[in-house]
Design an enzyme around this catalytic site. Structure first.
Site, short mmCIF file in Angstrom:
data_model
loop_
_atom_site.label_atom_id
_atom_site.label_comp_id
_atom_site.label_asym_id
_atom_site.label_seq_id
_atom_site.Cartn_x
_atom_site.Cartn_y
_atom_site.Cartn_z
N HIS A 103 19.90 -56.83 -26.50
CA HIS A 103 20.41 -55.91 -27.51
C HIS A 103 20.65 -54.54 -26.88
CE1 HIS A 103 19.12 -59.01 -30.23
NE2 HIS A 103 17.86 -58.85 -29.86
N GLU A 120 12.68 -54.21 -30.66
CA GLU A 120 11.96 -55.09 -31.58
C GLU A 120 10.59 -55.46 -31.03
OE1 GLU A 120 14.66 -58.36 -31.95
OE2 GLU A 120 14.45 -58.97 -29.86
N HIS A 178 15.80 -61.70 -23.28
CA HIS A 178 14.73 -62.47 -23.90
C HIS A 178 15.27 -63.70 -24.61
CE1 HIS A 178 16.25 -59.72 -27.05
NE2 HIS A 178 16.00 -60.73 -27.87
N ARG A 198 24.83 -62.47 -26.79
CA ARG A 198 24.37 -63.79 -26.37
C ARG A 198 24.89 -64.06 -24.96
NH1 ARG A 198 26.96 -66.89 -30.04
NH2 ARG A 198 25.39 -66.50 -31.63
#
Length: 322
Positions: A103, A120, A178, A198
């Site tokens: 991200h 996150e 991740h 992605r």
């Protein structure tokens, strides 16, 4: 505001990699859907949480923020974010591995997409035998090697792999490559952003037999190529607040409760999110009381000063605020 405690309707997301654990976890009847995510608290346009019960029943989160302003969000949060709720809370059930992804940070996301970046954290609620996840590079990697490994499908070989157990905590700043692996059932607390690049998808195809779109080039600038330090396991003592993550984006603690506890929020200039990951707990503030059970989330307004958590047996509660 008439209420200080707010519950919201569930937003379920069907995915290629989802499973059948979210509905029973929430006390609901399982069905045939492959539900990968339950969005618990979201201000994302098109996926906005709606208040369930109380004086504001049926009100979307953004409208609630407009009505409550600093009383709901906190004075500094209201100045900083306006009525855009700054966090997104999810439960995630990975029956198959999620794509390897990354991200962007705030600067890149704002420049490219006009929205916040996405830092996150994951709290592991449960893990099937063999459950694992990938979190960051295990050694130094260059942008060229990254691209080459995507091309020859060896990128996971240079990522740190962790075998997970309930209670594990992983903090993933924007830029960290991740993947949530097979068997993981987690609670995700993140910035309010749905921007994902992605970069590797294990050769999967969608329901129409087409490979899902990759963002290999877009991710190059977003990736942090440095080596990450291994995560350490944390033990949570009963009835003692355990801080899990403190960052500019959110602070999260865990409570393993076997007896009532009163949380003093009088000096906290922020809303508080309470997420039940195990058991059941009665949450009270003044004359209001809500029963919070596993798989459910509660928003506590910034004007709430004292909140009592009374477990029914043993309960685990995550607490997060900005």
């Amino acid at each position: 505001m008439e209420n200080k405690l707010f519950r919201f309707t569930d937003i379920f997301k069907e995915t290629l990699w989802g499973g059948h654990r979210i509905l029973p976890f929430k006390g609901l009847k399982a069905d045939e859907r492959l539900i990968g995510e339950s969005w618990e608290l979201s201000g994302i346009p098109g996926n906005e949480s709606v208040v369930a019960g109380g004086a504001y029943d049926g009100m979307p989160l953004t409208q609630l923020a407009e009505k409550g302003g600093s009383a709901l969000l906190g004075e500094e949060n209201f100045k900083r974010f306006g009525t855009r709720f700054p966090l997104l809370i999810k439960f995630i059930d990975a029956a198959q591995p999620l794509s390897v992804q990354v991200h962007p940070d705030d600067e890149l996301a704002q420049r490219r997409h006009g929205c916040p970046g996405k830092t996150e954290m994951w709290y592991v609620v449960d893990g099937a035998p063999g459950a694992y996840l990938l979190d960051g590079f295990s050694r130094q990697v260059t942008a060229d090697e990254y691209a080459a490994r995507v091309a020859d499908q060896t990128l996971p070989e240079v990522l740190r792999r962790y075998d997970v157990r309930p209670g594990d905590v992983y903090y993933l700043p924007a830029g960290r490559v991740h993947s949530i692996g097979t068997g993981c059932f987690i609670c995700e607390i993140q910035q309010s952003s749905d921007v994902t690049y992605r970069i590797y998808d294990f050769g999967r195809v969608d329901s129409e037999g087409r490979p899902r779109q990759l963002h290999v080039e877009e991710a190059k600038e977003a990736i942090d190529y440095t080596v990450t330090e291994p995560e350490t396991r944390r033990e949570i003592e009963a009835n003692v607040p355990a801080e899990l993550v403190r960052s500019p984006f959110f602070t999260t603690s865990a409570y393993r409760l076997t007896e009532p506890m009163t949380c003093d929020y009088a000096d906290l200039d922020s809303f508080v999110i309470l997420i039940c990951t195990k058991g059941a707990c009665r949450v009270s503030c003044g004359e209001e009381e809500v029963k919070l059970t596993a798989g459910h989330t509660l928003l506590v307004s910034a004007e709430a000063e004292n909140v009592t958590l009374a477990p029914e047996g043993e309960a685990t509660i995550l607490e997060s605020y900005v």
